[in-house]
Design a protein around this motif. Structure first.
Motif, PDB file in Angstrom:
ATOM      1  N   VAL A   1      42.758  44.405  46.368  1.00  0.00           N
ATOM      2  CA  VAL A   1      44.043  43.841  45.633  1.00  0.00           C
ATOM      3  C   VAL A   1      43.822  43.287  44.432  1.00  0.00           C
ATOM      4  O   VAL A   1      44.354  43.495  43.276  1.00  0.00           O
ATOM      5  N   CYS A   2      42.718  42.456  44.393  1.00  0.00           N
ATOM      6  CA  CYS A   2      42.429  41.900  42.923  1.00  0.00           C
ATOM      7  C   CYS A   2      42.095  43.053  42.015  1.00  0.00           C
ATOM      8  O   CYS A   2      42.646  42.917  40.809  1.00  0.00           O
ATOM      9  N   ALA A   3      41.325  44.186  42.397  1.00  0.00           N
ATOM     10  CA  ALA A   3      41.026  45.106  41.485  1.00  0.00           C
ATOM     11  C   ALA A   3      42.336  45.684  41.000  1.00  0.00           C
ATOM     12  O   ALA A   3      42.472  46.139  39.819  1.00  0.00           O
ATOM     13  N   ALA A   4      43.214  45.829  42.115  1.00  0.00           N
ATOM     14  CA  ALA A   4      44.514  46.489  41.787  1.00  0.00           C
ATOM     15  C   ALA A   4      45.155  45.781  40.774  1.00  0.00           C
ATOM     16  O   ALA A   4      46.037  46.371  39.924  1.00  0.00           O
ATOM     17  N   HIS A   5      45.303  44.355  40.850  1.00  0.00           N
ATOM     18  CA  HIS A   5      45.920  43.550  39.959  1.00  0.00           C
ATOM     19  C   HIS A   5      45.412  43.738  38.487  1.00  0.00           C
ATOM     20  O   HIS A   5      46.176  43.903  37.521  1.00  0.00           O
TER      21      HIS A   5
ATOM     22  N   GLY B   1      46.672  51.822  31.953  1.00  0.00           N
ATOM     23  CA  GLY B   1      45.820  52.683  31.199  1.00  0.00           C
ATOM     24  C   GLY B   1      44.664  53.333  31.864  1.00  0.00           C
ATOM     25  O   GLY B   1      43.649  53.883  31.347  1.00  0.00           O
ATOM     26  N   PHE B   2      44.586  53.052  33.244  1.00  0.00           N
ATOM     27  CA  PHE B   2      43.397  53.709  33.967  1.00  0.00           C
ATOM     28  C   PHE B   2      43.996  55.092  34.357  1.00  0.00           C
ATOM     29  O   PHE B   2      45.364  55.278  34.863  1.00  0.00           O
ATOM     30  N   ASP B   3      42.966  56.142  34.430  1.00  0.00           N
ATOM     31  CA  ASP B   3      43.175  57.362  34.641  1.00  0.00           C
ATOM     32  C   ASP B   3      43.215  57.736  36.231  1.00  0.00           C
ATOM     33  O   ASP B   3      43.685  58.694  36.684  1.00  0.00           O
ATOM     34  N   LEU B   4      42.271  56.828  36.823  1.00  0.00           N
ATOM     35  CA  LEU B   4      41.762  57.230  38.041  1.00  0.00           C
ATOM     36  C   LEU B   4      41.723  56.065  38.774  1.00  0.00           C
ATOM     37  O   LEU B   4      40.996  54.976  38.283  1.00  0.00           O
ATOM     38  N   ILE B   5      42.399  55.902  40.187  1.00  0.00           N
ATOM     39  CA  ILE B   5      42.310  54.738  40.720  1.00  0.00           C
ATOM     40  C   ILE B   5      41.556  55.097  42.270  1.00  0.00           C
ATOM     41  O   ILE B   5      42.015  56.021  42.904  1.00  0.00           O
ATOM     42  N   ASP B   6      40.685  54.274  42.607  1.00  0.00           N
ATOM     43  CA  ASP B   6      39.661  54.594  43.649  1.00  0.00           C
ATOM     44  C   ASP B   6      39.504  53.128  44.544  1.00  0.00           C
ATOM     45  O   ASP B   6      38.546  52.570  44.335  1.00  0.00           O
ATOM     46  N   LEU B   7      40.800  52.729  45.007  1.00  0.00           N
ATOM     47  CA  LEU B   7      40.562  51.502  45.721  1.00  0.00           C
ATOM     48  C   LEU B   7      41.132  51.580  47.135  1.00  0.00           C
ATOM     49  O   LEU B   7      42.026  51.092  47.689  1.00  0.00           O
ATOM     50  N   ASP B   8      40.475  52.524  47.863  1.00  0.00           N
ATOM     51  CA  ASP B   8      41.007  52.902  49.255  1.00  0.00           C
ATOM     52  C   ASP B   8      40.469  52.318  50.359  1.00  0.00           C
ATOM     53  O   ASP B   8      40.911  52.578  51.596  1.00  0.00           O
ATOM     54  N   THR B   9      39.494  51.468  50.311  1.00  0.00           N
ATOM     55  CA  THR B   9      38.575  51.138  51.536  1.00  0.00           C
ATOM     56  C   THR B   9      39.448  50.133  52.326  1.00  0.00           C
ATOM     57  O   THR B   9      38.860  50.443  53.586  1.00  0.00           O
ATOM     58  N   PRO B  10      40.470  49.364  52.035  1.00  0.00           N
ATOM     59  CA  PRO B  10      41.010  48.897  52.897  1.00  0.00           C
ATOM     60  C   PRO B  10      41.610  49.629  53.926  1.00  0.00           C
ATOM     61  O   PRO B  10      41.842  49.321  55.159  1.00  0.00           O
TER      62      PRO B  10
END
Ligand SMILES: [Mg+2]
Length: 362
Positions: free
Chosen positions: A303-307, A314-323
Motif C-alpha cells: 500500500v505504501c508503494a501504491a501511495h 504517470g506510472f504506465d504499469l502497476i505490479d503490486l499484487d503480492t498481498p
C-alpha cells in the motif's frame, strides 16, 4: 516528551502462509517472511514500515535486515521527525547495503509523519491519487494451472496478467497461450527475471506473436549487467523493455536511460523511498515507461508503494499484487487491493493505512 521526537522503535518478523508458492525463474518463496519496523513518537503516534526480503533476488537475508533495522532504530531514537529529509539522508548513508531495511525505515518515518499531520501518505507525492490498479502474476507452473488461475482472477475483474517466463521456451509459450485462452481480452506482461540471452528473447517474442499474442511489456529478459542487451531489445520491440534487476541505483537509472532502455521498474525495496523518487524524476524527464513493482510484500509496504505511484501519477504499469497471494491476515487497518486489483486510497485517512498485527497490540 515533545510530540515530534522519536521515542522508541521495535523490529519484528512478519510471517504468513501463501495461497501458492511464488515461483519465478530465479527462485521461489514458500511463505511470507519479512521484517517490520515501528517508530513511536513522543505523543504516542506510531509509524510502521516493512522490509520485503528477497534472498534469491537481492542477496539480503532476514537476519541481516533485522540487524540493520535495529541499527537504524538506535540512530533514529531521540531525533526529531520534523527533519525528515535529514533523517532520510542519514538512513541512506547507514543502510545503503541493505535496501529493504532502508525502505522500511524511510517508510516508518513517513508513516509517522503523515499520521502526525493527519494526512494520507499519497499527499506527500501529489495533489490527488491517480487510479492505481495492479496486474496479477501468473507464477511458474503448468499451463493448466495458468489457465485456472487466469480464469479465477478474470472472474474477479482482473484485466492484466503478468506471466513469469524463462524456464522453458515451449512450456512458457503454452502457459501464455493458456492465459490468452482463459482471458482473451486481457493485457499480457512478461517477466523473465534475467533468464534469457538476447537471441532467446527475440525468438520467444517472435513465436508468441505467431500465436497472436503481443505483450504490453517485457521485463528483464537478460542478465542484470547486460545493459546493451536491454537496449538492443528496446530497439527491436514496439513495446517497452523494462529493466528491473538491472536497476538498483540512481547511477544504474542514468546508464539504462542513456543506453536507450525503454522502461524502468521502480521498487521501494531496491532503491528506498527517496532514491525511488529521484529515479522517477529522471525517467519522467526522458519519457521512459515506468512500472511500480515490489518483492513479496504484505499489505503494509504494497500500500505504501501504491501511495507513491498514485500520488506521483504517470506510472504506465502497476505490479503490486503480492498481498493477493497472502493467505494469513498479517495486517490490520486498510485492506489493500480488492480482488480486481484496485487500490482505493480514498479510504485511507492518515499515513499508509495497514498496521502489522504484531504491532497492533503494542
Ligand atoms: Mg521483475
Amino acid at each position: 516528551m515533545k510530540e515530534t521526537l522519536i521515542r522508541s522503535f521495535s523490529v519484528a518478523r512478519l510471517r504468513g502462509a501463501l495461497t501458492q508458492p511464488f515461483t519465478i525463474s530465479s527462485g521461489s518463496h514458500k511463505e511470507l517472511d519479512n521484517a517490520v519496523f515501528m517508530l513511536r513518537l513522543g505523543g504516542g503516534v506510531r509509524g510502521c514500515g516493512e522490509a520485503g526480503v528477497a534472498p534469491h533476488i537481492t542477496g539480503e537475508t532476514l537476519e541481516g535486515t533485522m540487524a540493520a533495522l535495529k541499527r537504524a532504530g538506535e540512530w533514529l531514537e531521540g531525533r526529531d521527525i520534523s527533519s525528515f529529509d535529514a533523517l532520510f539522508r542519514g538512513l541512506r548513508e547507514r543502510l545503503d547495503r541493505n535496501r529493504a531495511a532502508l525502505a522500511a525505515a524511510e517508510m516508518a518515518v513517513l508513516d509517522a509523519l503523515a499520521r502526525l499531520m493527519k494526512v494520507p501518505l499519497w499527499r506527500f507525492y501529489g495533489p490527488r491519487p491517480a487510479k492505481t490498479v495492479t496486474d496479477i502474476t501468473v507464477v511458474i507452473g503448468t499451463p493448466e494451472q495458468a489457465f485456472d488461475f487466469a480464469k479465477f482472477y478474470l472472474a474477479r475483474g482482473m484485466k492484466i496478467f503478468k506471466i513469469k517466463v524463462g524456464i522453458d521456451h515451449d512450456d512458457d509459450l503454452r502457459r501464455a497461450a493458456a492465459v490468452r485462452k482463459a482471458a482473451p481480452g486481457a493485457a499480457i506482461f512478461l517477466d523473465a527475471n534475467c533468464a534469457w540471452s538476447v537471441a532467446e528473447a527475440r525468438s520467444f517474442v517472435r513465436d508468441l506473436r505467431r500465436a497472436g499474442i503481443r505483450p504490453s511489456v517485457l521485463e528483464q529478459p537478460v542478465k542484470r549487467d547486460d545493459i546493451e542487451g536491454l537496449a538492443a531489445l528496446s530497439r527491436d520491440f514496439d513495446f517497452p523493455v523494462c529493466a528491473d534487476e538491472s536497476l538498483y541505483s540512481l547511477q544504474d537509472a542514468v546508464r539504462l536511460i542513456r543506453a536507450g532502455v525503454t522502461g524502468l521498474n521502480i521498487k521501494l525495496m531496491k532503491l528506498g523511498l527517496a532514491q525511488s523518487l529521484e529515479v522517477y524524476r529522471l525517467a519522467k524527464a526522458k519519457g521512459v515507461s515506468l512500472m511500480m513493482g515490489e518483492m513479496l510484500e504484505s499489505r503494509l509496504s504494497s500500500v505504501c508503494a501504491a501511495h507513491f505511484a498514485a500520488g506521483l501519477g504517470g506510472f504506465d504499469l502497476i505490479d503490486l499484487d503480492t498481498p493477493l497471494f497472502i493467505k494469513d491476515r498479517a495486517t490490520a487497518g486498510f485492506a489493500g487491493p480488492s480482488p480486481d486489483g484496485n487500490y482505493d486510497l480514498s479510504k485511507v485517512r492518515s499515513g499508509i493505512g495497514p498496521v502489522p498485527l504484531v504491532f497492533s497490540r503494542r
